[in-house]
Design an enzyme around this catalytic site. Sequence first.
Site, short mmCIF file in Angstrom:
data_model
loop_
_atom_site.label_atom_id
_atom_site.label_comp_id
_atom_site.label_asym_id
_atom_site.label_seq_id
_atom_site.Cartn_x
_atom_site.Cartn_y
_atom_site.Cartn_z
N GLU A 1 -1.35 -16.72 -10.07
CA GLU A 1 -0.56 -15.86 -10.96
C GLU A 1 0.92 -16.17 -10.88
OE1 GLU A 1 -3.46 -11.99 -11.24
OE2 GLU A 1 -1.59 -11.83 -10.16
N CYS B 1 -6.38 -5.44 -8.02
CA CYS B 1 -6.16 -4.96 -6.67
C CYS B 1 -5.83 -6.10 -5.71
CB CYS B 1 -7.39 -4.19 -6.17
SG CYS B 1 -8.93 -5.00 -6.50
N HIS B 2 -5.88 -7.32 -6.23
CA HIS B 2 -5.48 -8.46 -5.39
C HIS B 2 -3.96 -8.58 -5.33
CE1 HIS B 2 -6.08 -9.88 -9.54
NE2 HIS B 2 -4.96 -10.55 -9.31
N TYR C 1 0.83 -1.19 0.00
CA TYR C 1 0.00 0.00 0.00
C TYR C 1 0.87 1.25 0.00
CZ TYR C 1 -3.86 -3.09 0.94
OH TYR C 1 -4.79 -4.09 0.85
N ASN D 1 -12.97 0.07 -5.42
CA ASN D 1 -12.61 -0.14 -6.81
C ASN D 1 -13.82 -0.64 -7.59
OD1 ASN D 1 -11.69 -1.07 -9.22
ND2 ASN D 1 -10.45 -2.71 -8.35
#
Length: 89
Positions: A81, A54-55, A23, A46
Amino acid sequence: MTEFEEKILRETCKIPLGEVRTYSWLAQQCGRPRAHRAVANALKKNPWPLAVPCHRVIRSSGELGGYSLGRRLKRELIKLEKKAKDMIK
DNA sequence: AAGTAAGAAATTT
DNA sequence: AAATTTCTTACTT
């Protein structure tokens, strides 16, 4: 939607596949190094949960932080990912 | 004025 | 040394 929020979202989109940012990192990219709290605020509302990754945003301590669609899903996405990244390289 | 998906520092265990 | 509390942060509602 404020300019600050938009900046945050745009920077979030630049996070490469399989990587994560904190952040406070995002706050710095927007020229407000101490606005990490506001960053979280922007991400939680969002409007495009999947279009903007945003993950890939976690706490600086390495913990997950939160996620509008559930922390569990967030964990899965990051794991997935990372795998995808390995596969591509 | 109150709340937030955070952080750092002080405090206790 | 790790866990918990406390105060600060900047931005939105």
